[in-house]
Design an enzyme around this catalytic site. Structure first.
Site, PDB file in Angstrom:
ATOM      1  N   GLU A 186       0.774  -1.024   0.029  1.00 46.40           N
ATOM      2  CA  GLU A 186      -0.087   0.045  -0.089  1.00 46.40           C
ATOM      3  C   GLU A 186       0.854   1.372  -0.120  1.00 46.40           C
ATOM      4  O   GLU A 186       0.867   2.067   0.906  1.00 46.40           O
ATOM      5  CB  GLU A 186      -0.904  -0.106   1.104  1.00 46.40           C
ATOM      6  CG  GLU A 186      -1.870  -1.020   1.189  1.00 46.40           C
ATOM      7  CD  GLU A 186      -3.048  -1.020   2.185  1.00 46.40           C
ATOM      8  OE1 GLU A 186      -3.098  -0.067   3.211  1.00 46.40           O
ATOM      9  OE2 GLU A 186      -3.848  -1.895   2.283  1.00 46.40           O
ATOM     10  N   GLU A 366      -5.366  -8.764   1.017  1.00 48.23           N
ATOM     11  CA  GLU A 366      -6.086  -8.211   2.243  1.00 48.23           C
ATOM     12  C   GLU A 366      -7.347  -8.024   1.742  1.00 48.23           C
ATOM     13  O   GLU A 366      -7.895  -7.501   0.984  1.00 48.23           O
ATOM     14  CB  GLU A 366      -5.401  -6.878   2.823  1.00 48.23           C
ATOM     15  CG  GLU A 366      -4.216  -7.152   3.286  1.00 48.23           C
ATOM     16  CD  GLU A 366      -3.614  -5.770   4.186  1.00 48.23           C
ATOM     17  OE1 GLU A 366      -4.587  -4.991   4.449  1.00 48.23           O
ATOM     18  OE2 GLU A 366      -2.773  -5.636   4.233  1.00 48.23           O
TER      19      GLU A 366
HETATM   20  C1  FCB Z   1      -4.618  -2.193   5.442  1.00 46.19           C
HETATM   21  C2  FCB Z   1      -3.067  -2.386   5.978  1.00 46.19           C
HETATM   22  C3  FCB Z   1      -2.992  -3.288   7.110  1.00 46.19           C
HETATM   23  C4  FCB Z   1      -4.073  -3.305   7.959  1.00 46.19           C
HETATM   24  C5  FCB Z   1      -5.412  -3.490   7.415  1.00 46.19           C
HETATM   25  C6  FCB Z   1      -6.750  -3.269   8.301  1.00 46.19           C
HETATM   26  O1  FCB Z   1      -4.643  -0.893   4.798  1.00 46.19           O
HETATM   27  O2  FCB Z   1      -2.165  -2.799   5.044  1.00 46.19           O
HETATM   28  O3  FCB Z   1      -1.737  -3.358   7.772  1.00 46.19           O
HETATM   29  O4  FCB Z   1      -4.175  -2.283   8.868  1.00 46.19           O
HETATM   30  O5  FCB Z   1      -5.548  -2.384   6.351  1.00 46.19           O
END
Ligand code: FCB
Length: 460
Positions: A186, A366
């Site tokens: 990110e 994620e």
């Molecule tokens: C993302 C991050 C991760 C975590 C999630 C909830 O943006 O990469 O580390 O905090 O959100």
């Protein structure tokens, strides 16, 4: 059996009918199911075995985190990783995404490597492999060594060489056992939140830092891809992007939403995969570019990593550095307990957009729900809201796959409750509950649900 465990598959741990699994018929037979974590959020042991401080240790020390929480202990994964790998095995995942802490390997960010830090990831990787799980290694999940930040961090063009050297060290040490590498997690989030959102309008120098940081992270990505590729035969390399549909809070915010889309979604994948900055950013990036930079950034990658939670709502903010900020959500949209919008269709659309724009195999690295889970009087953690979220999002992913997106894997954030950045330990994203005072791990209902889904998927 642990609290929350249930031996039989038809009922949930609370004795109710187990919530139905998600539709997965359109997913590939070799689809990879996994979970993700990151170093600072779970490891703890911040002052052990020669680790140097990172920018997040500094933020914690300054008291900038909710409840003055720190990463000093976190989930104590540094010592308890065997127990955590046993949890992964019970879950049945095929792959585990984790990150390496740069300041553990190089306490000053560069210079002499710290052998005890290197040895920790040897032990971790060996244990993951011994459990029959594939390690997916991310080089950078936000914990820049403080010593390098003191030299200007990502706003300093030297950061490209610092990162390339660090990537080479990681590849040389672990490349005999690790083949999946991600460069950055990110990049848009850590650059925008550090240099973008807080500033005021007219602060040209501030905006300049943001644009420099964006460009240098892109160059560092390209340099790291080369460093890993040269050293690790058979490596499969990518970057992990936070990509959400940007929706205007009101019709008057359409311009703001487009600007946000350029910074948040496209400032990294466009140059990395298409060798160009989004048209909105080109003039701003120009002063920081040297001849040949776009070719240095666009090094061939093997996959696109997507982190997705829900759409970003955007409003116009006249007096602010960027002219926009995250804004009010449309009424009627369901929200997670921590207030993030639940819109599975936006996930499907994002997957289709990425498939069309970048033409790479996609791994969802994620996705998950942040809540305020608590054990009930029997000690079980029944997180039906998380199960409903995951079911709906996996269903949307299945829809995108049946509409033609080449999606090859899905990793839940996260295996464990952990240090959730500015929110500290208040917000919980884990499939496993952490009782922080005792460090006891309690698999939640969603853990069992996901385990059953993986079992069903692997029988397909
Ligand atoms: C993302 C991050 C991760 C975590 C999630 C909830 O943006 O990469 O580390 O905090 O959100």
């Amino acid at each position: 059996m642990l609290p929350g465990d249930s031996a039989d598959n038809s009922t949930g741990p609370d004795g109710n009918q187990r919530p139905e699994l998600a539709p997965i018929a359109a997913l590939r037979p070799d689809f990879i199911w996994g979970v993700s974590t990151s170093s600072f959020q779970i490891e703890g042991a911040t002052r052990e075995d020669g680790r140097g401080p990172s920018v997040w240790d500094t933020r914690c020390q300054k008291g900038e985190i909710a409840n003055h929480d720190t990463g000093d202990i976190a989930c104590d994964h540094y010592h308890r990783y065997p127990e955590d790998i046993a949890l992964m095995q019970r879950l049945g995942i095929q792959a585990y995404r984790f990150s390496v802490a740069w300041p553990r390997l190089l306490p000053q960010g560069r210079g002499t490597p710290n052998e005890p830090g290197l040895a920790f990831y040897d032990r971790l990787i060996d244990a993951i492999l011994a459990a029959g799980i594939e390690p997916w290694l991310c080089l950078y999940h936000w914990d820049m060594p403080q010593a390098l930040d003191d030299l200007g961090g990502w706003a300093n063009r030297d950061s490209v060489a610092w990162f390339a050297d660090y990537a080479a060290l990681v590849a040389d040490r672990y490349g005999d056992r690790v083949k999946r590498f991600a460069t950055f997690n990110e990049a848009s989030i850590f650059t925008l939140f550090r240099y973008g959102f807080d500033g005021v309008a007219g602060d040209i120098a501030g905006l300049d830092l943001l644009h420099r940081a964006i460009h240098h992270v892109n160059l560092a990505h390209g340099a790291a891809v080369d460093a890993v590729r040269e050293r690790v035969p058979g490596s499969l390399i990518g970057a992990i992007h936070n990509y959400q549909t940007c929706r205007p809070s009101t019709p008057a915010d359409a311009q703001a939403a487009d600007a946000c889309d350029a910074y948040w979604n496209r400032a990294f994948p466009d140059p990395q995969c298409l060798a160009s900055y989004p048209s909105r950013l080109r003039a701003a990036m120009e002063p920081h570019m040297q001849a040949g930079d776009l070719a240095r950034i666009q090094r061939p990658v093997d996959w696109f990593g997507l982190n997705h939670y829900g759409p970003t709502f955007v409003k116009t903010v006249p007096g602010s550095r960027l002219g926009f900020a995250t804004g009010e959500k449309w009424t009627g949209i369901p929200l997670t307990p921590m207030g993030w919008p639940i819109v599975p269709d936006a996930f499907r659309d994002t997957l289709l957009t990425i498939a069309k724009n970048y033409d790479l195999p996609i791994y969802v690295l994620e996705n998950g729900l942040g809540g305020y889970d608590k054990p009930d009087e029997t000690g079980a953690v029944i997180d039906n809201d998380r199960i409903a979220y995951l079911r709906a999002y996996i269903g949307a992913m299945n829809d995108a796959a049946s509409a033609g997106a080449d999606i090859r894997g899905y990793f839940i954030w996260s295996l464990l409750d952990n240090f959730e950045w500015d929110s500290g330990y208040d917000v919980r994203f884990g499939l496993t509950y952490i009782d922080y005072p005792s460090q006891r791990r309690i698999p939640k209902a969603s853990f069992h649900w996901y385990g059953n889904l993986i079992k069903a998927a692997r029988r397909k």
